[in-house]
Design a protein around this motif. Structure first.
Motif, mmCIF file in Angstrom:
data_model
loop_
_atom_site.group_PDB
_atom_site.id
_atom_site.type_symbol
_atom_site.label_atom_id
_atom_site.label_comp_id
_atom_site.label_asym_id
_atom_site.label_seq_id
_atom_site.Cartn_x
_atom_site.Cartn_y
_atom_site.Cartn_z
ATOM 1 N N THR A 1 2.520 2.874 2.985
ATOM 2 C CA THR A 1 1.653 2.607 4.129
ATOM 3 C C THR A 1 0.375 3.439 4.057
ATOM 4 O OG1 THR A 1 3.579 2.145 5.526
ATOM 5 C CG2 THR A 1 1.507 2.638 6.648
ATOM 6 N N GLY A 2 -0.751 2.773 4.175
ATOM 7 C CA GLY A 2 -2.030 3.474 4.160
ATOM 8 C C GLY A 2 -2.679 3.567 2.794
ATOM 9 N N VAL A 3 -1.989 3.086 1.753
ATOM 10 C CA VAL A 3 -2.549 3.136 0.395
ATOM 11 C C VAL A 3 -2.898 1.714 -0.059
ATOM 12 C CG1 VAL A 3 -2.175 3.779 -2.001
ATOM 13 C CG2 VAL A 3 -1.188 5.169 -0.172
ATOM 14 N N GLY A 4 -4.182 1.435 -0.182
ATOM 15 C CA GLY A 4 -4.636 0.140 -0.665
ATOM 16 C C GLY A 4 -4.772 0.155 -2.174
ATOM 17 N N PRO A 5 -5.065 -0.992 -2.777
ATOM 18 C CA PRO A 5 -5.178 -1.056 -4.238
ATOM 19 C C PRO A 5 -6.267 -0.159 -4.815
ATOM 20 C CG PRO A 5 -5.931 -3.105 -3.210
ATOM 21 C CD PRO A 5 -5.235 -2.317 -2.162
ATOM 22 N N PHE B 1 1.312 1.948 -9.943
ATOM 23 C CA PHE B 1 0.367 1.258 -9.058
ATOM 24 C C PHE B 1 1.121 0.413 -8.029
ATOM 25 C CE2 PHE B 1 -2.118 -2.569 -8.047
ATOM 26 C CZ PHE B 1 -3.310 -2.023 -7.596
ATOM 27 N N THR B 2 2.128 -0.327 -8.500
ATOM 28 C CA THR B 2 2.904 -1.187 -7.611
ATOM 29 C C THR B 2 3.627 -0.372 -6.540
ATOM 30 O OG1 THR B 2 3.246 -2.789 -9.391
ATOM 31 C CG2 THR B 2 4.739 -2.927 -7.518
ATOM 32 N N LEU B 3 4.158 0.785 -6.936
ATOM 33 C CA LEU B 3 4.823 1.657 -5.968
ATOM 34 C C LEU B 3 3.824 2.218 -4.958
ATOM 35 C CD1 LEU B 3 7.254 3.638 -8.311
ATOM 36 C CD2 LEU B 3 7.909 1.982 -6.550
ATOM 37 N N LEU B 4 2.660 2.601 -5.455
ATOM 38 C CA LEU B 4 1.653 3.204 -4.574
ATOM 39 C C LEU B 4 1.156 2.238 -3.511
ATOM 40 C CD1 LEU B 4 -0.416 5.246 -7.182
ATOM 41 C CD2 LEU B 4 0.851 6.203 -5.246
ATOM 42 N N ILE B 5 0.904 0.989 -3.891
ATOM 43 C CA ILE B 5 0.382 0.047 -2.891
ATOM 44 C C ILE B 5 1.454 -0.363 -1.886
ATOM 45 C CG2 ILE B 5 -1.435 -0.843 -4.389
ATOM 46 C CD1 ILE B 5 0.267 -3.301 -4.934
ATOM 47 N N LYS C 1 -2.016 13.220 5.588
ATOM 48 C CA LYS C 1 -0.831 12.482 6.036
ATOM 49 C C LYS C 1 -0.408 11.438 5.006
ATOM 50 C CE LYS C 1 -1.518 13.037 11.012
ATOM 51 N NZ LYS C 1 -1.721 12.339 12.318
ATOM 52 N N THR C 2 -1.385 10.727 4.455
ATOM 53 C CA THR C 2 -1.074 9.696 3.459
ATOM 54 C C THR C 2 -0.554 10.336 2.175
ATOM 55 O OG1 THR C 2 -2.805 8.242 4.345
ATOM 56 C CG2 THR C 2 -1.998 7.752 2.141
ATOM 57 N N ALA C 3 -1.126 11.474 1.792
ATOM 58 C CA ALA C 3 -0.671 12.173 0.584
ATOM 59 C C ALA C 3 0.795 12.572 0.724
ATOM 60 C CB ALA C 3 -1.533 13.407 0.344
#
Length: 210
Positions: A78-82, A71-75, A118-120
């Motif tokens: 750029t473009g990935v919110g919690p 979760f910490t890496l994902l947030i 793009k976010t993926a």
């Protein structure tokens, strides 16, 4: 910083857990997968990430360190919110995230609501080389036909113990359920829990186990 909470489950519905910690009710966002392992009135511990915004303070809860790390890496992407990061963990286990990253499989992330192509792709690029050694090992050794992850087993056994069964009985039920489970069911917490419950039968009455 609130990094963990231990208390009594006041309520759990969908993706929201309310945990009573010393008389204070904390609202914690969790995945449906995690919520399935929680029962009203039982005591539990959740690892948490506190997200501070200008107009809000939000807690996101996880059953284990691996999920919190992902979760910490994902947030941090750029473009990935919690909420999107939690959505990823609702669809994929930490090991499955590692596997998707190792295979450069951005399609695994595109199925999550709110995450576009793009976010993926950015998730895959950003997480490459950042996952823990345990996740990397799972990614390199796992495949579509690999056995259930330890995380799935642990979550199911934890849920059974929370429902009143001794740890030994819970572990034995999971083992028996896995003998007949399909690969899909063996890798899914909800499905494996349902099979294990069928093995165990009616839940024991509180205080009945010795």
């Amino acid at each position: 910083m609130i990094s963990a909470l231990r208390g009594t489950v006041l309520s759990v519905s969908g993706g929201m857990l309310v945990l009573d910690v010393g008389g204070v009710g904390f609202a914690v966002s969790v995945t449906a997968r995690h919520a399935l392992t929680l029962r009203q009135g039982t005591e539990t511990t959740v690892l948490t990430s506190l997200i501070v915004r200008e107009d809000s303070l939000s807690l996101f809860g996880f059953p284990d360190q691996e999920s919190l790390e992902v979760f910490t890496l994902l947030i941090g992407v750029t473009g990935v919110g919690p909420k999107s990061a939690l959505g990823v963990l609702a669809e994929l286990t930490p090991s499955e995230v590692a596997l998707a990253v190792a295979r450069d499989d951005d399609a695994a992330f595109r199925k999550v609501g709110g995450i576009g192509p793009k976010t993926a792709k950015l998730i895959v690029v950003s997480l490459t080389g950042k996952l823990t050694a345990a996740h990397a090992a799972a990614a390199s050794s796992s495949g579509p036909t690999a056995g259930p992850s330890q995380l799935v087993r642990d979550n199911v056994e934890r849920a059974l113990v929370g429902l009143g069964w001794p740890e030994r009985n819970a572990a034995a039920a999971v083992d028996e359920a896995l003998e007949t489970a399909s690969e899909t069911d063996a890798g899914n917490v909800q499905s494996l829990l349902r099979l294990a419950l069928a093995v165990l039968g009616p839940a024991p009455h509180a205080g009945g186990a010795r």
